[in-house]
Design a protein around this motif. Structure first.
Motif, short mmCIF file in Angstrom:
data_model
loop_
_atom_site.label_atom_id
_atom_site.label_comp_id
_atom_site.label_asym_id
_atom_site.label_seq_id
_atom_site.Cartn_x
_atom_site.Cartn_y
_atom_site.Cartn_z
N ALA A 101 42.31 35.01 51.76
CA ALA A 101 41.59 35.28 50.65
C ALA A 101 42.53 34.34 49.53
O ALA A 101 43.83 34.42 49.81
CB ALA A 101 42.08 36.71 50.38
N ILE A 102 42.05 34.01 48.76
CA ILE A 102 42.70 33.22 47.30
C ILE A 102 42.36 33.99 46.16
O ILE A 102 41.47 34.31 45.85
CB ILE A 102 41.90 31.79 47.32
N PHE A 103 43.74 34.73 45.49
CA PHE A 103 43.77 35.10 44.48
C PHE A 103 43.93 34.45 43.34
O PHE A 103 45.27 33.64 43.20
CB PHE A 103 44.56 36.47 44.65
N GLY A 104 43.36 34.08 42.29
CA GLY A 104 43.57 33.22 41.21
C GLY A 104 43.64 33.64 39.89
O GLY A 104 43.14 34.87 39.91
N ASP A 105 43.99 33.07 38.89
CA ASP A 105 43.99 33.44 37.54
C ASP A 105 42.60 32.94 37.14
O ASP A 105 41.68 32.36 37.60
CB ASP A 105 45.02 32.79 36.65
N TYR A 106 42.02 33.63 35.83
CA TYR A 106 40.83 33.63 35.22
C TYR A 106 40.70 32.40 34.38
O TYR A 106 39.40 32.23 33.63
CB TYR A 106 40.55 34.81 34.85
N GLY A 141 46.86 38.51 37.07
CA GLY A 141 47.69 38.61 38.08
C GLY A 141 47.24 39.63 39.20
O GLY A 141 46.56 40.43 38.99
N PRO A 142 48.10 39.57 40.19
CA PRO A 142 47.51 40.55 41.43
C PRO A 142 47.71 41.86 41.16
O PRO A 142 48.74 42.30 40.51
CB PRO A 142 48.49 40.07 42.82
N ASN A 143 46.89 42.64 41.73
CA ASN A 143 47.03 44.18 41.20
C ASN A 143 46.68 44.89 42.70
O ASN A 143 45.79 44.46 43.49
CB ASN A 143 46.03 44.73 40.27
N ALA A 144 47.09 46.35 42.62
CA ALA A 144 47.15 46.96 44.01
C ALA A 144 45.87 47.07 44.64
O ALA A 144 45.50 47.05 45.89
CB ALA A 144 47.81 48.41 44.05
N PRO A 145 45.00 47.71 43.79
CA PRO A 145 43.59 47.97 44.16
C PRO A 145 42.75 46.73 44.54
O PRO A 145 42.14 46.70 45.82
CB PRO A 145 42.71 48.51 42.94
N ALA A 146 42.97 45.58 44.25
CA ALA A 146 42.21 44.44 44.66
C ALA A 146 42.90 43.93 45.87
O ALA A 146 42.36 43.47 46.83
CB ALA A 146 42.59 43.26 43.62
N LEU A 147 44.16 43.94 46.31
CA LEU A 147 44.83 43.74 47.39
C LEU A 147 44.32 44.97 48.70
O LEU A 147 44.01 44.41 49.77
CB LEU A 147 46.46 43.76 47.48
N LEU A 157 45.92 36.74 55.31
CA LEU A 157 46.50 36.04 54.67
C LEU A 157 46.14 35.79 53.21
O LEU A 157 44.95 35.44 52.97
CB LEU A 157 46.86 34.35 55.09
N LEU A 158 46.97 36.22 52.10
CA LEU A 158 46.46 36.00 50.78
C LEU A 158 47.67 34.99 50.25
O LEU A 158 48.46 34.83 50.24
CB LEU A 158 46.93 37.33 50.06
N ILE A 159 46.81 34.09 49.40
CA ILE A 159 47.17 33.13 48.74
C ILE A 159 47.21 32.97 47.28
O ILE A 159 45.89 33.18 46.93
CB ILE A 159 46.85 31.50 49.06
N THR A 160 48.06 33.37 46.53
CA THR A 160 47.94 33.47 45.20
C THR A 160 48.30 32.22 44.12
O THR A 160 48.99 31.17 44.91
CB THR A 160 48.93 34.44 44.47
N VAL A 161 47.18 31.74 43.51
CA VAL A 161 47.35 30.48 42.78
C VAL A 161 47.38 30.69 41.38
O VAL A 161 46.65 31.40 41.01
CB VAL A 161 46.26 29.51 43.22
N ASP A 162 48.18 30.16 40.74
CA ASP A 162 48.52 30.20 39.19
C ASP A 162 48.89 31.88 38.74
O ASP A 162 48.42 32.23 37.74
CB ASP A 162 46.95 29.81 38.49
N CYS A 163 49.47 32.42 39.77
CA CYS A 163 49.77 33.79 39.36
C CYS A 163 50.68 34.27 40.47
O CYS A 163 50.73 33.43 41.70
CB CYS A 163 48.56 34.73 39.23
#
Length: 603
Positions: A101-106, A141-147, A157-163
């Motif tokens: 999963a890729i977690f990005g900024d808006y 940024g990342p938040n607990a419900p989304a995770l 595997l979670l990859i956060t980009v720009d946050c």
């Protein structure tokens, strides 16, 4: 003692323009000498040499600056702290066919970073899920419900980009959900870092790479470079079996320009080469967006920053935050066209919303500054503003009042979401992080030039006082005198397509490599009228009758616009940028007017 240096005489003797600026010559004596050396040793046209030298380019660096290459400017990715660990963990996920999963900024940087990583994983058959949080309901940024949601869907595997750099508590809980985390970011960080598999951020205190000026898309691209190297060296995969990363430099250029990072060094190479890729029209989403936006001519940094970028941002501001990343990763031209049309509509909606909100914000700011200079940091607020547009309000306030500005909107619970924009020399992100650390704000951070904040209405007064105490001195030092730096004087007769071609050699222009600003002394204003949404279109003529058409954007209700509309038939000194305008297939030159000055009566 050495003799005191005489103060520089104002350019064209303009001590105070209609916008309150003092005009001055950009290049100092040393730089003028460098310009002469460039012209002599490298055959650079005189005006191009003057532009380059005025921006700090030395004669000895002329050749590499005019033709930047990634080969020369790209660092070893391993010099970034945790890069090898990040590449190793992502490579293991690719081998094992893990769900990623890729977690990005808006924003645009988040969308381009997400797209880069998704395209890379897609090459190896991994269809990664891109998760972009909703600005209003989830925040940055990342938040607990989304995770939890991503873990339930099987992501390991979670990859956060720009946050992610400051998400200590949220990312700290990922292990318990069965997910490893890799953070790819560039934002300023605090003392505490989240406990993750790898945190790649050139702005973390223990990073010595010297790449703190690149945006998240630039960091992500370096990560892909590290991954390709890993597969070549460690696993002996042939180069032709790996993704051709150069094909994705258009996305890196878009993120770099839109995140307003300095267009120097590696960033300059990213944009120069990225524009070349974009002109090949390989990305269906960018092609569709350029079409619906009626982009004129080949892409330039202006198109990226003011045509394409705002439309991608519109999804994150007032619509579906994931639209931008979907647009940039689709290979289906029909889907690309549909998303582009949706973003075009959202952008028009955003513009109308911004206009109404801006009127209220300006009135509040003017009331604060009516009795004098007012606060060093402007902070305006409302209960009705859309949270996705407050950053645009802050930017407009900063431009008009020449000081750091925040716009904050409060919801029905009394929780405020705000965005701030700063001026050079004033670290807004650091001041916001300090407010979080002492408990005034609930959440916040960002860059020196831009920051976001979440706070309770009851702490608004404390926040105002904190920002004033933290930044008043820096603001005073950097706004003591408003100067407009002029590169050279021109006449309408001297403006030509050949001149434009010469100036383009010194580009692309953007943050820390500003577009050349020219003065047009004593030109007669033959025509001026309001067009579009508060723009002023005009025509100026030199003494020998040559005409130059121009436009002053968003100027109708400003001192500049009022002066232009009241001075038809009169001589003025003009200052502005020259730009190529494509009309009905032909290229013509237009002056984007930045300022004007009254010509004193001759005795």
């Amino acid at each position: 003692m050495p003799p005191m240096q005489e103060p520089q005489r104002p350019f064209l003797d303009v001590e105070q323009s209609v916008l309150g600026n003092r005009w001055s010559e950009r290049a100092n004596r040393f730089q003028l000498g460098q310009a002469e050396a460039m012209a002599t040793a490298h055959g650079v046209p005189e005006i191009v040499a003057r532009v380059l030298a005025g921006r700090g380019v030395l004669a000895e660096d002329t050749a590499t600056f005019l033709a930047p290459t990634l080969r020369d400017l790209m660092p070893d990715p391993s010099t970034l702290t945790d890069m090898d660990a990040a590449a190793d963990r992502i490579a293991r996920a690719i081998h094992a066919g893990e769900r990623v999963a890729i977690f990005g900024d808006y924003d645009v940087d988040g969308s381009t970073s997400s797209a880069l990583m998704a395209l890379y994983l897609r090459h190896f058959g991994i269809s990664a899920e891109i998760y972009i949080p909703e600005r209003i309901f989830e925040g940055y940024g990342p938040n607990a419900p989304a995770l939890r949601e991503l873990a339930e869907r099987g992501a390991t595997l979670l990859i956060t980009v720009d946050c992610g750099s400051t998400s200590v508590d949220v990312l700290g809980g990922a292990k318990a959900l069965g997910m490893d985390v890799v953070v790819l970011d560039h934002h300023q960080v605090g003392d505490a870092l989240p406990s993750v598999e790898a945190l790649v951020n050139p702005n973390r205190e223990d990073d010595l790479s010297g790449q703190g000026h690149i945006c998240a898309a630039g960091v992500t691209f370096l990560t892909l470079v590290a991954l390709n190297r890993h597969f070549r060296r460690v696993e002996n995969i042939a180069q032709d079996k790996l993704p051709n990363l150069m094909d994705w430099l258009d996305l890196v250029a878009l993120g770099t320009v839109c995140d307003v990072v300095p267009l120097t060094g590696l960033n300059r190479a990213y944009v120069v080469r990225g524009l070349e890729v974009m002109r090949r029209q390989n990305n269906p989403g960018l092609v569709a967006l350029a079409r619906v936006a009626k982009q004129d001519g080949p892409p330039t940094p202006f198109h990226l920053g003011f045509i394409l970028g705002p439309r991608i941002n519109a999804g994150g501001r007032i619509g579906d935050a994931a639209l931008g990343a979907r647009l940039l990763t689709t290979t289906d031209t029909t889907e690309a066209e549909a998303i582009a049309e949706r973003l075009q509509g959202l952008n028009a909606e955003r513009q109308a919303m911004e206009k109404a909100m801006l009127k209220q914000a300006m009135e509040e700011a003017e009331a604060e500054t009516m009795t004098g200079e007012g606060p060093s940091v402007l902070i305006v607020q409302s209960d009705t503003w859309h949270a996705g547009v407050v950053g645009l309000l802050a930017s407009r306030l900063k431009d008009k009042f020449k000081r750091p500005s925040f716009a904050i909107t409060f919801d029905d619970r009394g929780i405020g979401s705000g965005s701030g924009r700063s001026i050079p020399g004033v670290d807004l992100g650091g001041a916001v992080r300090a407010a979080v650390e002492i408990g005034i704000a609930q959440k916040g951070g960002g860059h020196a030039m831009a920051a976001g904040v979440t706070l309770d209405r009851a702490r608004l007064g404390d926040f105002r006082a904190h920002m004033e105490n933290a930044l008043a001195k820096a603001v005073a030092q950097n706004t003591a005198r408003h100067e407009l730096k002029i590169d050279a004087a021109l006449s309408a007769r001297g403006v030509s397509l050949d001149l434009m071609d010469q100036l383009e050699k010194a580009g692309p222009y953007g943050a820390s490599h500003s577009q050349p600003l020219f003065a047009f002394p004593r030109h007669t204003l033959r025509y001026a009228d309001v067009v579009g949404t508060n723009h002023v279109r005009l025509s100026l003529h030199s003494a020998d009758g040559a005409e130059l058409r121009g436009i002053a954007f968003n100027a109708a209700n400003t001192a500049l616009g009022e002066t232009l509309l009241a001075s038809r038939g009169q001589p003025l000194h003009f200052a502005g940028n020259l730009n190529a305008d494509f009309y009905q297939g032909s290229k013509r030159i237009q002056l984007r007017v930045a300022d004007a000055a009254i010509v004193p009566d001759r005795m």
